[in-house]
Design an enzyme around this catalytic site. Structure first.
Site, PDB file in Angstrom:
ATOM      1  N   ALA A   8      -5.993   0.597  -4.192  1.00  0.00           N
ATOM      2  CA  ALA A   8      -6.737  -0.463  -3.503  1.00  0.00           C
ATOM      3  C   ALA A   8      -6.147  -1.864  -3.680  1.00  0.00           C
ATOM      4  CB  ALA A   8      -8.210  -0.437  -3.942  1.00  0.00           C
ATOM      5  N   ARG A  32      -7.030   2.293   6.213  1.00  0.00           N
ATOM      6  CA  ARG A  32      -7.659   3.002   5.097  1.00  0.00           C
ATOM      7  C   ARG A  32      -9.095   2.511   4.945  1.00  0.00           C
ATOM      8  NH1 ARG A  32      -4.413   5.131   1.144  1.00  0.00           N
ATOM      9  NH2 ARG A  32      -6.270   6.373   0.681  1.00  0.00           N
ATOM     10  N   GLN A  84      -1.272  12.426  -7.389  1.00  0.00           N
ATOM     11  CA  GLN A  84      -0.840  11.093  -7.824  1.00  0.00           C
ATOM     12  C   GLN A  84      -0.747  10.979  -9.341  1.00  0.00           C
ATOM     13  OE1 GLN A  84      -3.390  11.644  -5.580  1.00  0.00           O
ATOM     14  NE2 GLN A  84      -3.584   9.943  -4.164  1.00  0.00           N
ATOM     15  N   ASP A  88     -11.726   2.245  -5.723  1.00  0.00           N
ATOM     16  CA  ASP A  88     -11.340   1.739  -4.413  1.00  0.00           C
ATOM     17  C   ASP A  88     -12.444   0.901  -3.780  1.00  0.00           C
ATOM     18  OD1 ASP A  88      -8.638   3.129  -3.124  1.00  0.00           O
ATOM     19  OD2 ASP A  88      -9.503   4.215  -4.810  1.00  0.00           O
ATOM     20  N   ASN A  93     -13.859   6.412  -6.036  1.00  0.00           N
ATOM     21  CA  ASN A  93     -12.491   6.540  -6.535  1.00  0.00           C
ATOM     22  C   ASN A  93     -11.940   7.868  -6.028  1.00  0.00           C
ATOM     23  OD1 ASN A  93     -10.314   5.419  -8.180  1.00  0.00           O
ATOM     24  ND2 ASN A  93     -10.692   7.113  -9.577  1.00  0.00           N
ATOM     25  N   LYS A  94     -10.705   8.155  -6.358  1.00  0.00           N
ATOM     26  CA  LYS A  94     -10.044   9.353  -5.867  1.00  0.00           C
ATOM     27  C   LYS A  94     -10.886  10.593  -6.119  1.00  0.00           C
ATOM     28  CE  LYS A  94      -6.933   9.239  -4.081  1.00  0.00           C
ATOM     29  NZ  LYS A  94      -6.769   9.131  -2.612  1.00  0.00           N
TER      30      LYS A  94
END
Length: 359
Positions: free
Chosen positions: A53, A94, A203, A244, A254-255
């Protein structure tokens, strides 16, 4: 042990263009992509050449300047109309990362508030983009030090767990969650970082471990479904993740997979920290149910390289993020210090509205 001085900067203004570390090629290739146009910056954000982010926010700010530079008119009104279209293009890339919208709104505000010629506005936009870049680096360093202050006092050497990549690669440099890890390593408080691989894009495996190896930080990679087991075995003293978007009540996007880690941490009485700049807090959203969740291409699930993993006829669901409820979060670590999630809205932090409409 003194950490390495190897610094990673994923977004750099260089030679009248933007240099991005191509994060889709790490860890096997450390290469840069040169960005000269706003359209190319939008594509780089969308395809995750640049991700995380805060880094997306910095990249979008430079993308706004690149777009402004492409506008060939000396008429102020016409210029601002075209600039709004550049903003729309970048906003569409995004949907979950609020720093993207925050940075674009700041750039638009700077443009509308600048008196003088179109060239004066363009210069202001360039200076604003650079300021966003520098401020994010300073913010991450402050987050790291504030995070160090709230980590458990015992044991002296901590074993931390993180999910996804909230490191230098996800910011202007240093990182948010990995900023806390870096500060702990610098001060001799870190024994080891455990990194979830973070499916489906990996990631954690590709990026977080790469960053740690660059600086000599001890790191152990685990699969996502090993986190609870490691906690039960007493291997984890605290969890630190990034974000994010954070709602006003402290719910945090978040992810994907972060929510599961938070539940496991709660079950094992392990503190769970979210590290993020205040620009990630969206005070316009009352709670996490209002956070838009990006859904990505199913190829991220069913394909690895050229290998197809699933039979024909399977359906896919690939949300890129999940929302961790505030009650599972010990504290949100910001550049102004650690804040209890239920105190976030009362902190009276003034942020630029992300839905800014200067007209």
């Amino acid at each position: 042990m003194t950490p390495s001085t190897n610094q990673v900067y994923p977004v750099i203004w260089h030679n009248d263009s933007v240099s991005l570390i191509d994060q889709t090629r790490l860890p096997n290739e450390y290469t840069f992509v040169e960005i000269h146009r706003s359209e190319d910056m939008a594509r780089a954000i969308k395809t995750m050449i640049v991700r995380g982010a805060p880094a997306i926010g910095v990249a979008a700010a430079y993308g706004m300047y690149l777009g402004a530079r492409e506008i060939e008119t000396s008429d102020r009104t016409e210029f601002l109309q075209h600039l709004d279209k550049v903003a729309q293009l970048l906003r569409s890339t995004r949907p979950t990362a609020v720093n993207l919208f925050w940075a674009i709104s700041r750039m638009i505000k700077a443009a509308y508030e600048t008196l003088g010629t179109v060239e004066d506005i363009k210069e202001t936009l360039f200076q604003t983009a650079q300021a966003i870049n520098i401020e994010d680096l300073q913010t991450c360093q402050a987050i790291g030090d504030h995070g160090l202050a709230v980590l458990p006092n015992t044991p002296e050497k901590l074993r931390l767990l993180t999910h996804c990549n909230a490191g230098a690669l996800a910011t202007a440099g240093y990182g948010t969650a990995l900023g806390v890890v870096r500060s702990a390593w610098r001060e001799g408080r870190l024994e080891r970082l455990f990194a979830d691989e973070t499916r489906p894009r990996l990631q954690g495996a590709k990026l977080t471990t790469w960053e740690c190896v660059q600086e000599g930080i001890p790191v152990t990679l685990i699969t996502d479904n090993m986190a609870a087991h490691c906690m039960k075995q007493g291997l984890i003293h605290a969890v630190v993740v990034g974000a994010d978007r954070i709602a006003a009540n402290g719910d945090t996007a978040n992810k994907i997979g972060t929510y599961s880690v938070a539940i496991a941490a709660k079950a094992h009485n392990i503190p769970f920290f979210v590290a993020a700049p205040l620009s990630t807090v969206d005070f316009e959203l009352a709670d996490g149910s209002q956070i838009p969740i990006e859904e990505r291409e199913p190829t991220e699930i069913y394909q690895v390289g050229d290998t197809i993993l699933t039979p024909e006829g399977v359906n896919f669901y690939n949300p890129a993020f999940d929302v961790t409820p505030a009650e599972l979060i010990t504290a949100i670590i910001t550049e102004n210090g650690a804040i209890a999630p239920d105190k976030l809205a009362k902190s009276q932090v003034k942020q630029l509205p992300i839905a800014l409409n200067p007209n």
